[in-house]
Design a protein around this motif. Structure first.
Motif, short mmCIF file in Angstrom:
data_model
loop_
_atom_site.label_atom_id
_atom_site.label_comp_id
_atom_site.label_asym_id
_atom_site.label_seq_id
_atom_site.Cartn_x
_atom_site.Cartn_y
_atom_site.Cartn_z
N ALA A 169 0.93 -1.18 0.15
CA ALA A 169 0.01 -0.16 -0.12
C ALA A 169 0.89 1.19 0.09
O ALA A 169 0.66 2.18 -0.71
N MET A 170 2.06 1.06 0.87
CA MET A 170 2.62 2.43 1.02
C MET A 170 3.63 2.53 -0.49
O MET A 170 3.53 3.71 -0.99
N LEU A 171 4.06 1.57 -1.10
CA LEU A 171 4.34 1.73 -2.33
C LEU A 171 3.63 2.05 -3.58
O LEU A 171 3.95 3.17 -4.45
N TYR A 172 2.30 1.62 -3.49
CA TYR A 172 1.26 2.27 -4.28
C TYR A 172 1.05 3.92 -4.02
O TYR A 172 0.88 4.53 -4.89
N VAL A 197 -0.76 5.74 4.82
CA VAL A 197 -0.75 6.12 3.36
C VAL A 197 -1.28 7.38 3.22
O VAL A 197 -0.67 8.09 2.34
N SER A 198 -2.41 7.76 3.71
CA SER A 198 -2.73 9.22 3.28
C SER A 198 -1.98 10.32 3.71
O SER A 198 -1.90 11.36 2.94
N ASN A 199 -1.11 10.18 4.66
CA ASN A 199 -0.27 11.19 4.99
C ASN A 199 0.74 11.34 4.06
O ASN A 199 1.36 12.39 3.94
N LEU A 200 1.08 10.33 2.97
CA LEU A 200 1.93 10.74 1.99
C LEU A 200 1.47 11.66 0.91
O LEU A 200 2.42 12.39 0.45
N ILE A 201 0.24 12.09 1.06
CA ILE A 201 -0.18 13.15 0.43
C ILE A 201 0.57 14.70 0.70
O ILE A 201 0.75 15.44 -0.08
N GLY A 212 -5.65 9.10 -14.94
CA GLY A 212 -5.80 7.50 -15.03
C GLY A 212 -5.14 6.68 -14.29
O GLY A 212 -5.72 6.33 -13.20
N ILE A 213 -3.93 6.44 -14.32
CA ILE A 213 -3.22 5.51 -13.77
C ILE A 213 -3.07 5.97 -12.36
O ILE A 213 -3.21 5.18 -11.17
N ALA A 214 -2.93 7.23 -11.82
CA ALA A 214 -2.88 7.72 -10.42
C ALA A 214 -4.11 7.40 -9.68
O ALA A 214 -4.09 6.68 -8.74
N PHE A 215 -5.06 7.43 -10.61
CA PHE A 215 -6.52 6.79 -9.57
C PHE A 215 -6.35 5.70 -9.32
O PHE A 215 -6.81 5.25 -8.21
N VAL A 216 -5.90 4.85 -10.25
CA VAL A 216 -6.05 3.21 -10.00
C VAL A 216 -5.09 2.88 -8.88
O VAL A 216 -5.26 2.27 -8.11
N LEU A 217 -3.62 3.54 -8.96
CA LEU A 217 -2.87 3.24 -8.10
C LEU A 217 -3.11 3.59 -6.69
O LEU A 217 -3.02 2.94 -5.68
N TRP A 218 -3.95 4.72 -6.58
CA TRP A 218 -4.44 5.09 -5.03
C TRP A 218 -5.57 4.54 -4.65
O TRP A 218 -5.44 4.02 -3.59
#
Length: 301
Positions: A7-10, A246-250, A227-233
């Motif tokens: 999850a952290m890598l994604y 994970v949210s803190n990565l924002i 596209g891809i960013a939404f799928v990864l998130w």
């Protein structure tokens, strides 16, 4: 590898992509009108998300929805991509990237405020404090540090940027009642939004697009940001055992974005941008405290 590590890598991959898009927006808008950029990016996004659904063996889900859900796709498509990106690209067309990008990050706070009347959530004192801190940062950035004069560098550009946060937060409130698969839903929103964008582009500036770096940048935005960013998130959230981490990565994204803006666009980052962005991030951090407390309770429960 644990689910949390995955999850952290994604999440990190998503944040890296998000950090590049402010730069890509400005490169695309150098030669394209905002509505032309939206047309190219939306078309690229539809192709990418369709390809992802096919690769995942989920393409059949596109044809298994009810009539009401297809009508919902039209309505949500008018909000995102049509209205949201009209405001967002309009802001980037008028403002330096270092100003437009941080202002857009206040959408999370707008979401918290709109959740009070529309989702029945309670407004806490920390939400009010977070708002004061966040919007102090907005004023610093919008006035380029001349806070006491309250003279905005580009009032319409600032209005577009703040308008985009209102549209985006409204979209996510509506999405809380959306029972469609997230990727299928976004694909259909963009697919049904595309004809409206095409008509708007044809009617206003025409469909003739200049070939070159701006067109490539617009395709990049559609492929990666839309596209891809939404799928990864989505994958990051699905695999996360601790969603708050994970949210803190924002919070990394807007500061990393300034690096790309400085080195690729050549914008000199103003002191007011650093001060305003730090205030906005501090306000969003305060606003997230309730989420962290609840997550710790789940982790220890």
């Amino acid at each position: 590898m644990t689910n949390q590590k995955q999850a952290m890598l994604y999440g990190l991959a998503t944040v890296l992509l998000w950090s590049t898009v402010a730069t890509a927006f400005k490169l695309a808008l150098a030669e394209l009108a905002p509505v032309q950029m939206l047309l190219v990016a939306c078309a690229a996004s539809v192709l990418v998300m369709g390809g992802i659904l096919m690769a995942q063996g989920r393409w059949h889900l596109v044809f298994e929805l009810s009539r009401r859900q297809y009508l919902q796709s039209v309505g949500m498509g008018l909000i995102n991509p049509c209205l949201y990106y009209f405001f967002l690209f309009g802001a980037f067309d008028r403002l330096p990237a270092q100003e437009a990008q941080p202002l857009n990050y206040t959408w999370a706070l707008v979401l918290a405020y709109l959740s009070v009347p529309f989702l029945g959530q309670k407004l806490r004192r920390i939400d009010i404090l977070a708002g004061l801190v966040c919007y102090a940062g907005v004023v610093v950035i919008a006035t380029r540090g001349a806070v006491t004069s309250l003279s905005f560098s580009d009032p319409l550009g600032v209005a577009f940027a703040l308008g985009s946060t209102l549209v985006w937060a409204s979209y996510w409130i509506i999405a809380t009642r959306d029972t469609r698969d997230p990727v299928v839903g976004l694909f259909l929103n963009f697919l049904f939004g595309l004809p409206f964008i095409t008509l708007a582009c044809w009617y206003t500036v025409g469909l003739e697009l200049p070939l070159g770096r701006s067109l490539t940048a617009a395709v990049y935005v559609g492929v990666f940001e839309m596209g891809i960013a939404f799928v990864l998130w989505s994958q990051a959230m699905k695999k996360a055992e601790n969603t708050a981490k994970v949210s803190n990565l924002i919070f990394i994204s807007p500061f990393l974005s300034l690096v790309f803006i400085y080195f690729i666009l050549g914008e000199t980052i103003m002191p007011s941008t650093y001060v305003g962005l730090t205030l906005i991030m501090a306000g969003l951090w305060l606003q997230q405290q309730k989420v962290r407390v609840r997550q710790r309770g789940l982790d220890h429960g």
